[in-house]
Write a protein that holds these residues in place. Structure first.
Motif, PDB file in Angstrom:
ATOM      1  N   MET A 178       0.785  -1.186   0.067  1.00 47.36           N
ATOM      2  CA  MET A 178      -0.055  -0.124  -0.013  1.00 47.36           C
ATOM      3  C   MET A 178       0.842   1.239   0.029  1.00 47.36           C
ATOM      4  SD  MET A 178      -3.176   0.733   0.177  1.00 47.36           S
ATOM      5  CE  MET A 178      -4.185  -0.435   0.839  1.00 47.36           C
ATOM      6  N   LYS A 179       0.627   2.167  -1.062  1.00 43.10           N
ATOM      7  CA  LYS A 179       1.665   3.328  -1.214  1.00 43.10           C
ATOM      8  C   LYS A 179       0.441   4.569  -0.977  1.00 43.10           C
ATOM      9  CE  LYS A 179       4.925   1.559  -4.315  1.00 43.10           C
ATOM     10  NZ  LYS A 179       5.490   1.756  -5.722  1.00 43.10           N
ATOM     11  N   LYS A 180       1.275   5.580  -0.444  1.00 39.57           N
ATOM     12  CA  LYS A 180       0.668   6.683  -0.264  1.00 39.57           C
ATOM     13  C   LYS A 180       1.305   7.857  -0.927  1.00 39.57           C
ATOM     14  CE  LYS A 180      -2.162   6.896   3.907  1.00 39.57           C
ATOM     15  NZ  LYS A 180      -2.473   7.869   5.052  1.00 39.57           N
ATOM     16  N   CYS A 181       0.738   8.863  -1.824  1.00 43.26           N
ATOM     17  CA  CYS A 181       1.262   9.809  -2.799  1.00 43.26           C
ATOM     18  C   CYS A 181       0.276  10.956  -2.650  1.00 43.26           C
ATOM     19  CB  CYS A 181       1.642   9.101  -3.873  1.00 43.26           C
ATOM     20  SG  CYS A 181       2.480  10.130  -5.038  1.00 43.26           S
ATOM     21  N   GLY A 182       0.967  12.030  -2.546  1.00 44.56           N
ATOM     22  CA  GLY A 182       0.037  13.242  -2.883  1.00 44.56           C
ATOM     23  C   GLY A 182       0.769  14.583  -2.775  1.00 44.56           C
ATOM     24  N   TYR A 183      -0.030  15.717  -2.690  1.00 49.59           N
ATOM     25  CA  TYR A 183       0.614  17.276  -3.125  1.00 49.59           C
ATOM     26  C   TYR A 183       0.349  17.867  -1.808  1.00 49.59           C
ATOM     27  CZ  TYR A 183       1.619  16.400  -8.064  1.00 49.59           C
ATOM     28  OH  TYR A 183       2.030  15.811  -9.357  1.00 49.59           O
ATOM     29  N   ASN A 198       7.051   3.909   1.914  1.00 51.43           N
ATOM     30  CA  ASN A 198       5.871   3.562   0.916  1.00 51.43           C
ATOM     31  C   ASN A 198       5.029   5.020   0.780  1.00 51.43           C
ATOM     32  OD1 ASN A 198       6.064   0.883   0.494  1.00 51.43           O
ATOM     33  ND2 ASN A 198       5.304   0.361   2.399  1.00 51.43           N
ATOM     34  N   ALA A 199       5.752   6.032   0.706  1.00 52.19           N
ATOM     35  CA  ALA A 199       4.943   7.283   0.791  1.00 52.19           C
ATOM     36  C   ALA A 199       5.817   8.434   0.075  1.00 52.19           C
ATOM     37  CB  ALA A 199       4.834   7.769   2.069  1.00 52.19           C
ATOM     38  N   GLN A 200       5.177   9.082  -0.913  1.00 59.76           N
ATOM     39  CA  GLN A 200       5.915  10.144  -1.740  1.00 59.76           C
ATOM     40  C   GLN A 200       5.025  11.478  -1.333  1.00 59.76           C
ATOM     41  OE1 GLN A 200       5.970  10.511  -6.342  1.00 59.76           O
ATOM     42  NE2 GLN A 200       7.933   9.796  -5.836  1.00 59.76           N
ATOM     43  N   PHE A 201       5.994  12.317  -1.018  1.00 58.58           N
ATOM     44  CA  PHE A 201       5.446  13.839  -0.474  1.00 58.58           C
ATOM     45  C   PHE A 201       5.768  14.727  -1.468  1.00 58.58           C
ATOM     46  CE2 PHE A 201       6.399  11.546   3.296  1.00 58.58           C
ATOM     47  CZ  PHE A 201       5.458  11.751   4.095  1.00 58.58           C
ATOM     48  N   ILE A 202       4.921  15.130  -2.417  1.00 62.41           N
ATOM     49  CA  ILE A 202       5.244  16.353  -3.239  1.00 62.41           C
ATOM     50  C   ILE A 202       4.880  17.879  -2.902  1.00 62.41           C
ATOM     51  CG2 ILE A 202       5.026  16.957  -5.689  1.00 62.41           C
ATOM     52  CD1 ILE A 202       3.532  14.003  -5.997  1.00 62.41           C
ATOM     53  N   TYR A 203       5.788  18.431  -2.375  1.00 69.66           N
ATOM     54  CA  TYR A 203       5.457  19.719  -1.546  1.00 69.66           C
ATOM     55  C   TYR A 203       5.561  20.894  -2.789  1.00 69.66           C
ATOM     56  CZ  TYR A 203       6.233  17.584   2.674  1.00 69.66           C
ATOM     57  OH  TYR A 203       6.298  16.613   3.804  1.00 69.66           O
ATOM     58  N   VAL A 204       4.634  21.691  -2.698  1.00 68.23           N
ATOM     59  CA  VAL A 204       4.823  22.869  -3.607  1.00 68.23           C
ATOM     60  C   VAL A 204       4.859  24.110  -2.910  1.00 68.23           C
ATOM     61  CG1 VAL A 204       3.385  24.324  -5.576  1.00 68.23           C
ATOM     62  CG2 VAL A 204       3.047  21.680  -5.062  1.00 68.23           C
ATOM     63  N   ASP A 205       6.121  24.852  -3.128  1.00 65.63           N
ATOM     64  CA  ASP A 205       6.558  25.969  -2.241  1.00 65.63           C
ATOM     65  C   ASP A 205       5.939  27.018  -3.233  1.00 65.63           C
ATOM     66  OD1 ASP A 205       7.533  27.858  -0.426  1.00 65.63           O
ATOM     67  OD2 ASP A 205       9.577  27.780  -1.449  1.00 65.63           O
ATOM     68  N   THR A 206       5.171  28.223  -2.506  1.00 69.22           N
ATOM     69  CA  THR A 206       4.669  29.108  -3.168  1.00 69.22           C
ATOM     70  C   THR A 206       4.921  30.515  -2.927  1.00 69.22           C
ATOM     71  OG1 THR A 206       2.691  29.315  -1.914  1.00 69.22           O
ATOM     72  CG2 THR A 206       2.321  27.753  -3.449  1.00 69.22           C
ATOM     73  N   PRO A 207       5.146  31.320  -3.877  1.00 72.37           N
ATOM     74  CA  PRO A 207       5.288  32.835  -3.394  1.00 72.37           C
ATOM     75  C   PRO A 207       4.502  33.188  -2.388  1.00 72.37           C
ATOM     76  CG  PRO A 207       5.180  32.674  -6.145  1.00 72.37           C
ATOM     77  CD  PRO A 207       4.439  31.376  -5.237  1.00 72.37           C
ATOM     78  N   GLY A 208       4.897  34.211  -1.416  1.00 78.10           N
ATOM     79  CA  GLY A 208       4.330  34.732  -0.484  1.00 78.10           C
ATOM     80  C   GLY A 208       2.936  35.402  -0.856  1.00 78.10           C
ATOM     81  N   LEU A 209       1.924  35.252  -0.329  1.00 78.10           N
ATOM     82  CA  LEU A 209       0.596  35.909  -0.648  1.00 78.10           C
ATOM     83  C   LEU A 209       0.703  37.225   0.134  1.00 78.10           C
ATOM     84  CD1 LEU A 209      -1.621  32.962  -0.038  1.00 78.10           C
ATOM     85  CD2 LEU A 209      -1.705  34.286  -1.935  1.00 78.10           C
ATOM     86  N   HIS A 210       0.068  38.286  -0.712  1.00 79.96           N
ATOM     87  CA  HIS A 210      -0.036  39.501  -0.109  1.00 79.96           C
ATOM     88  C   HIS A 210      -1.127  40.439  -0.881  1.00 79.96           C
ATOM     89  CE1 HIS A 210       1.828  40.243  -4.257  1.00 79.96           C
ATOM     90  NE2 HIS A 210       2.871  39.498  -3.629  1.00 79.96           N
ATOM     91  N   GLN A 211      -1.811  41.383   0.029  1.00 77.58           N
ATOM     92  CA  GLN A 211      -3.038  41.772  -0.615  1.00 77.58           C
ATOM     93  C   GLN A 211      -2.723  42.994  -1.550  1.00 77.58           C
ATOM     94  OE1 GLN A 211      -3.878  42.580   4.007  1.00 77.58           O
ATOM     95  NE2 GLN A 211      -5.779  42.517   3.146  1.00 77.58           N
ATOM     96  N   LEU A 270      -2.264  11.824   3.193  1.00 73.71           N
ATOM     97  CA  LEU A 270      -2.288  11.833   1.783  1.00 73.71           C
ATOM     98  C   LEU A 270      -2.955  10.436   1.393  1.00 73.71           C
ATOM     99  CD1 LEU A 270       1.703  11.703   1.682  1.00 73.71           C
ATOM    100  CD2 LEU A 270       0.015  13.804   1.119  1.00 73.71           C
ATOM    101  N   PRO A 271      -3.503  10.664   0.207  1.00 68.53           N
ATOM    102  CA  PRO A 271      -4.298   9.502  -0.400  1.00 68.53           C
ATOM    103  C   PRO A 271      -3.510   8.401  -0.860  1.00 68.53           C
ATOM    104  CG  PRO A 271      -4.102  11.366  -2.050  1.00 68.53           C
ATOM    105  CD  PRO A 271      -3.317  11.745  -0.888  1.00 68.53           C
ATOM    106  N   VAL A 272      -4.137   7.252  -0.925  1.00 68.76           N
ATOM    107  CA  VAL A 272      -3.588   5.945  -1.023  1.00 68.76           C
ATOM    108  C   VAL A 272      -3.429   5.764  -2.561  1.00 68.76           C
ATOM    109  CG1 VAL A 272      -4.132   3.563  -1.416  1.00 68.76           C
ATOM    110  CG2 VAL A 272      -4.738   4.539   0.757  1.00 68.76           C
TER     111      VAL A 272
END
Length: 297
Positions: free
Chosen positions: A1-6, A51-64, A169-171
């Motif tokens: 069983m693997k887990k993988c997600g963003y 059994n897990a893959q983490f896919i991180y998305v680093d985003t630009p800082g949010l500003h108003q 994370l989803p299966v």
């Protein structure tokens, strides 16, 4: 069983999002500096463990405030990702809750995925009671799946944070990336970012926000066993060009030397790096110019 997600990493500028990602990956994929809005692009960092893959998305800082096209672009990038991931990490700085955080929290109101509150920079406060009180106050504002008081710089509670992320994370039948892959960004992109990091760290307050780096040539010379890199630093005014170059070219020479060392470390090869500085008026507020320079609009 693997887990993988963003997993999206969001927050206002300068709360330590890129430092957190780099520590998790044990590899520098996002440039860092003390100046806000250092990150301009979505940076994907991949970590595979058992059994897990983490896919991180680093985003630009949010500003108003969105005074220029580049600011609007960064906001669009950050907001577009939160509905396409499996987990959101909302990073804030301990003891500092501003109108920007309230604004981001409103944006998270429509998010259907789990949101984890990550309170960073606890190494700067050194007061456990105040940290816990701050955490309690923020948790009352939103139904967070979990919350953590961490130090991305020192690695405090990062392992526990990752263990909690894995629960959400989803299966998956397979991983989305190769197990040894760390990022989806190209070498040319990473090289340009390293140069920009040295510019951000070396220059004053105003200039870094009105410059970008374009790689003109990046080729390995087999005969000399040397990676040849030629890059142009684009600024918006002649005065900024003089600031980047410095007296007798000393500042540009220092930036180039520091960037070359980091590029050599990343590539595992000897590098020849040559930098030019060119004026391109209004590039940061011109969507066509931004697109031609590789910014994702």
């Amino acid at each position: 069983m693997k887990k993988c997600g963003y997993i999206a990493i969001i927050g206002r500028p300068n709360v330590g999002k890129s430092t957190l990602l780099n520590h998790i990956l044990k590899y520098k994929v996002s440039i860092t500096s003390r100046k806000p809005q250092t990150t301009r692009h979505q940076i994907t960092g991949v970590k595979t463990v058992k059994n897990a893959q983490f896919i991180y998305v680093d985003t630009p800082g949010l500003h108003q405030d969105e005074p220029r096209a580049i600011n609007r672009m960064m906001n669009r990038q950050a907001m577009s990702v939160i509905n396409d991931v499996d987990v959101v990490l909302f990073v804030v700085e301990v003891g500092k809750w501003t109108a920007a955080e309230e604004w981001i929290l409103q944006k998270l109101g429509s998010v259907k995925v789990s949101v984890i509150l990550v309170i960073n920079k606890v190494d700067q406060l050194h007061n456990r009671q105040q940290e816990q009180l701050f955490e309690k106050q923020i948790r009352q504002k939103y139904h967070f799946a979990a919350s953590f008081l961490i130090s991305a710089k020192q690695g405090h509670l990062i392992t526990e944070l990752e263990q909690t992320i894995e629960q959400y994370l989803p299966v998956s039948e397979h991983f989305f990336y190769a197990e040894d892959q760390v990022t989806d960004r190209t070498e040319r992109f990473m090289i340009a970012e390293i140069i920009r990091e040295k510019l951000m760290r070396t220059l004053g307050q105003e200039v870094p926000y009105q410059l970008t780096v374009e790689i003109n040539k990046c080729k390995f010379d087999e005969q000399r066993q040397l990676m040849e890199i030629f890059a142009t630093i684009l600024v918006e005014r002649m005065g900024q060009k003089a600031m980047v170059i410095g007296s007798k070219g000393q500042k540009l020479k220092k930036i180039g030397s520091e960037a070359r060392k980091d590029i050599e470390y990343m590539l595992g090869k000897k590098v020849f790096l040559e930098l030019w500085v060119k004026v391109k008026e209004g590039w940061s507020d011109d969507e066509r110019a931004l697109k031609s320079l590789g910014y994702d609009l």
